[in-house]
Structures are given as C-alpha cells and as structure tokens.
Enzyme design. Structure first.
Site, short mmCIF file in Angstrom:
data_model
loop_
_atom_site.label_atom_id
_atom_site.label_comp_id
_atom_site.label_asym_id
_atom_site.label_seq_id
_atom_site.Cartn_x
_atom_site.Cartn_y
_atom_site.Cartn_z
N GLU A 297 0.85 -1.20 0.00
CA GLU A 297 0.00 0.00 0.00
C GLU A 297 0.88 1.25 0.00
OE1 GLU A 297 -3.28 2.04 3.05
OE2 GLU A 297 -1.93 0.46 3.74
N LYS A 356 -8.97 1.75 -2.37
CA LYS A 356 -9.19 1.27 -1.00
C LYS A 356 -10.62 1.56 -0.57
CE LYS A 356 -6.98 1.47 3.57
NZ LYS A 356 -5.83 2.01 4.31
N CYS A 407 -5.05 -2.93 2.99
CA CYS A 407 -4.91 -2.70 4.42
C CYS A 407 -6.14 -3.07 5.24
CB CYS A 407 -4.50 -1.25 4.66
SG CYS A 407 -3.90 -0.94 6.34
#
Length: 532
Positions: A297, A356, A407
């Site tokens: 990320e 994300k 994440c």
C-alpha cells in the site's frame, strides 16, 4: 478474614473483577500472546454474570469491564501511532490522539458486549418463561452473531470472536467456508454458553440430590464437549480436502517489502529510498522468472501520472513483467484522492485500478469532524481529502480476475466474498502496517488467513514493514517475512474458481439462528404455560 473474603466474593466489585479477567482471557487469544484455546471457556464467566445480575446497572457495568478487557487488549496496538511528531503533530497532542483512538475503538466494541448482555438478560428474565439451558444457549448465540453482523457492517470493525482462533487453529477456521466468521463465532459462543448454563444449574441445584437434575447438569456439560469435538471434526474434514491445483493455473509472483518507515516516507529521503528499493526489487524478481510483482500500500506515494514517470515503471517497460503498484489515485474532484493499487503491464500502461474501500478512521478520515476536527485535523499525507472506493469493485489482471484488498479491508470478509463470487481467482493484499508494534501486523496477517480459508483462495500479501506472506487456501502460511527489514520473495500461487458455501450464500447462518431461537422461545414458553 474468611468472612470478609466471602462477602467480597458476592459483591459487585468482585463481579466486575471477574468480568474484566474474563475479557482479558479472551483478549490474550490473539497476538502477541496467541492463547487461542482460552476462547473456548473465557466467555463463560461473562455469560453467567449476564444471566444472574439483578439490576440493569450491574448488567451493563459487567459488560463494560468485559469489553474493556477484551477489546482494549486486542486493540492496544493502536497506541503505536504515537508519537506522530514526524507528521508535525506536537508530542502531547499526539499522545492525546493515541489515547482517544484506543478509548474510542475500545468503547465501540464494548457497546456490542453491553447490547448483548442487556438484551439477553431482558429476554431470559422478562420474555422467556422456561429455564431450559439449551434454549437460552440458542438465544444467546443467535443474539451475539446478529450483533457481530451489525457491528461488522460499520466503519470500526476488527475483533470478531472468530479471529481468536487465527492463525493457530486452522481446523476450526475452516467452518468459515460454511457461513463466514459467524460459523466460528457461533461455535465459540455456544460452547461457552453450555459451560455457563452447566455452572448455573450446578449452583442452583436443590439441597437433596435429585438424579434427574443431576442428569440435566451433565447433559449440558457433555453437550459442550460434544459441540467442541464435532465442530473441530467438521473443520478437520474441510481442512483435509486436497487442493488439487493444476500447473495450468500456476502463477509465479514476487513480493517486495520496501521497509520505508512512515517517519521518512513523505520526505525526500523516503521518496528516494522507495523508488530505489522497489525498482531494485522488481529487477531482482524479474530475473528470478516471476510473472508479476506485488508492492505494498502506498509503495510509491505519488499520483498515477507521477508513478508512470518513475524508474520502477521504466523497469516494467524494460522487463515486460506486470507490476501491482500502490499509490494515490486522482479524482475528478481535485480536492479528493484515493489510496489505490494499480496494475501496470509490460507496456508501462495502467491496466486496472483498485481503490481502498475501507479507510482507517483518524488515519485516513476524521469521524465526527465538527467535534474533534480542530484537534486531529487530518493525518493523511496529502493536502486533499482521501475518499473510499466502492465496496463492489472488481480487479481484472492479465492473469484473470483477482480479489484485491488494501490494508484495513482485511477485517471485512464481505469485500472478499463479493469479489470471489464474481470470479476473483486469487487474493492480492497490499498494506502498510508501519509505525505499529509487531502485534498489529501479526493480527492483520491472521485476518488474511481467515479470508483465504473462507474464499478457498491463495493469498499474496505485500506490506511495507511486515508481515508479508504467502497463504494457501487451507490457511497455511508458506512464507512469512521479517519485521522492519527490506525483503523480496518469489513464490508460486494458483488461480482457483471454486466457490464455498459462504461465497455462494454469504452469512446465511445468522438469520437461521434467529429463526430457530424465536421458534425455541415460542415452544419453551408454550410448554411452561401448559405446565402451569
């Protein structure tokens, strides 16, 4: 002295102590302690107290202390965000933010425990005429699973009871293939409930020995053991099913763990280190014959138009090997951006992009901005505001459709289930994890293990500072990186098109448990009325 101890034993203070210890024992099931077996009995004392409290105040206070013990311990790693002086946040303000974060997310989880204990107590004392332990266990289990389903749909989710078994009890985690985390959670809560009801019946038995009552007590205890064994046997059967992956589905991938700490990541030193490290790693992995390379990320903390001009993408053009690069995605609204994973093909062009979907509260957006915005402002690295991507994205690659997650999304199984249901063949998990203690990346890895099992997919994990890894569909970690080191790794994963019961139907068990609980409640009350 003996009389004083006896009195203390019966006081509310002692009950609060027991609740707190019960929560702590449940909390040490995950990293860094990993005493996963405690989960199968640590919830029972809380259950006993929830059913025997005589007042609303004692009920919610016990739940508060249990929640502080469990959620406070499992999420204590959040304090690792302090100090944030590297982001320009004063030391004392940074400490205040860390304390606020821990307190807020602990109380958010604790609210689930309070809701469960209050509703459960109300049902069994006001609405449930029968004292049948099995009916109470069914109701209590259905209620907890329902509340977890509600909480997991919100923005702050991490500590389902199911993940107390990851990564060490892979056998029981295979129940996740049936109905997701609910299956594992239901087994844990039901075993604890049966043990708790056994204890309650044992304590409330009449002075004279009654053989029938004794048998009732024993049945509850035997049922707890039986459920524990059979659930593990079912999980073992699923665990024992061969993967049978064919060579035609093989994909050799490379992972780069760049180890660019957050403290320098957004400074010139960090930029140079990131570009040099990821370019070097890509070239090394290309020479090892990989077909694609995954980076963490925000590996290159730039917008895509800047990433295209980097030496990493120049290397991609030279070698012709696909790279998944973490960076920032620009939006039409110039005041916002996304945290994204880009697929760069051998021609140096962007083939696909995943944004994300689950942002980290305070880290990537500020909840209750009007209240705390003046203190926290924003901890994002750019002047613009980060926005989430859609939860219904697909991520196509030159090797077929992948299941992509960035994440915090690892804690939300529905993101994985949806992508697997629409054709995702392998998991790409890209994360940062820097600036926290080792327990955080360990817990994060445990989350991805659960997702690999639930979807029956191979998982490739690339993180900034650890733990990166390769996980097979049975949850076995075939490779795990170190912490706070630069590292590359090449391995082979396999594309799969199977669909577990969970992928097909989602969390079907929770509504089934609710229907069964309501039906049992109706029958139990009817029988008690007929007796009277």
């Amino acid at each position: 002295m003996g009389l004083e101890i006896s009195r203390f034993w019966k006081t509310q203070n002692f009950k609060l102590l027991i609740s707190f210890i019960s929560g702590i024992l449940m909390g040490v099931t995950v990293a860094p302690v990993n005493a996963f077996f405690f989960a199968w009995f640590a919830f029972a004392p809380f259950w006993v107290l929830a059913t025997q409290n005589r007042s609303h105040n004692s009920t919610w206070l016990n739940a508060l202390f249990w929640g502080i013990g469990y959620y406070g311990f499992t999420l204590f790693w959040i304090t690792g965000i302090h100090p944030m002086t590297w982001m320009g946040v004063p030391w004392l303000a940074s400490l205040a933010i860390a304390i606020f974060c821990l307190t807020f997310i602990t109380l958010w989880g604790t609210a689930l425990a309070i809701a469960w204990s209050m509703i459960f107590r109300w049902i069994i004392t006001k609405k449930l005429a029968t004292q049948n332990g099995f009916i109470r266990v069914l109701i209590g289990t259905a209620l907890w699973c329902t509340l977890e389903a509600i909480w997991s749909s919100g923005p702050l989710w991490w500590s389902t009871l199911a993940y107390t078994q990851s990564p060490h009890n892979l056998v029981i985690l295979h129940l996740g293939q049936i109905s997701g985390t609910t299956t594992v959670t239901a087994a844990i809560v039901a075993v604890n409930g049966l043990l708790a009801e056994f204890w309650i019946k044992l304590q409330n038995r009449p002075p004279r020995k009654n053989q029938k009552n004794q048998k009732n007590h024993q049945i509850l205890a035997i049922s707890a053991i039986f459920l524990f064994i059979t659930s593990h046997l079912l999980g073992f059967w699923l665990y024992s099913i061969p993967l049978n992956d064919s060579e035609t589905s093989a994909l050799k991938v490379g992972i780069i763990q760049g180890n660019v700490p957050n403290k320098i990541k957004l400074k010139p030193e960090g930029f140079r280190r990131a570009i040099a490290g990821y370019t070097k790693g890509y070239l090394e992995l290309s020479n090892q014959g990989v077909e694609a390379v995954l980076t963490p990320e925000g590996a290159l903390p730039f917008y895509e138009n800047e990433i295209v001009q980097s030496s990493l993408v120049a290397a991609v053009k030279d070698k012709g090997i696909t790279a998944w690069i973490g960076g920032f995605g620009s939006q039409q609204d110039k005041s916002t951006y996304t945290n994204s994973l880009f697929t760069f093909t051998g021609d140096g062009k962007i083939f696909s992009r995943y944004d994300k979907a689950k942002l980290v509260p305070l880290g990537e957006y500020v909840p209750f901005r009007q209240i705390i915005g003046g203190l926290v402002k924003r901890l994002s690295p750019l002047n613009e505001h980060q926005v989430p991507g859609s939860e219904k994205q697909v991520f196509n690659t030159p090797f077929g459709r992948a299941i992509a997650v960035i994440c915090y999304g690892s804690a939300f199984p529905e993101l994985f289930r949806y992508q697997a249901a629409v054709g995702g063949q392998f998991i790409l998990s890209s994360a940062n994890n820097s600036h926290y203690s080792e327990s955080m990346p360990a817990q994060h890895h445990a989350q991805d293990i659960m997702r690999a099992i639930e979807t029956d997919r191979w998982a490739v994990r690339a993180t900034n500072t650890g733990y990166s890894g390769i996980v097979d569909p049975h949850g076995k970690t075939l490779w795990l990186s170190g912490i706070d080191i630069y590292q590359t790794h090449a391995d082979t994963v396999y594309r799969r098109q199977t669909q577990t019961l969970y992928v097909r139907w989602g969390d079907w068990l929770t509504p089934v448990l609710l229907v069964l609980a309501a039906f049992s409640w109706f029958l139990g009350n009817k029988k008690e009325k007929e007796k009277s």
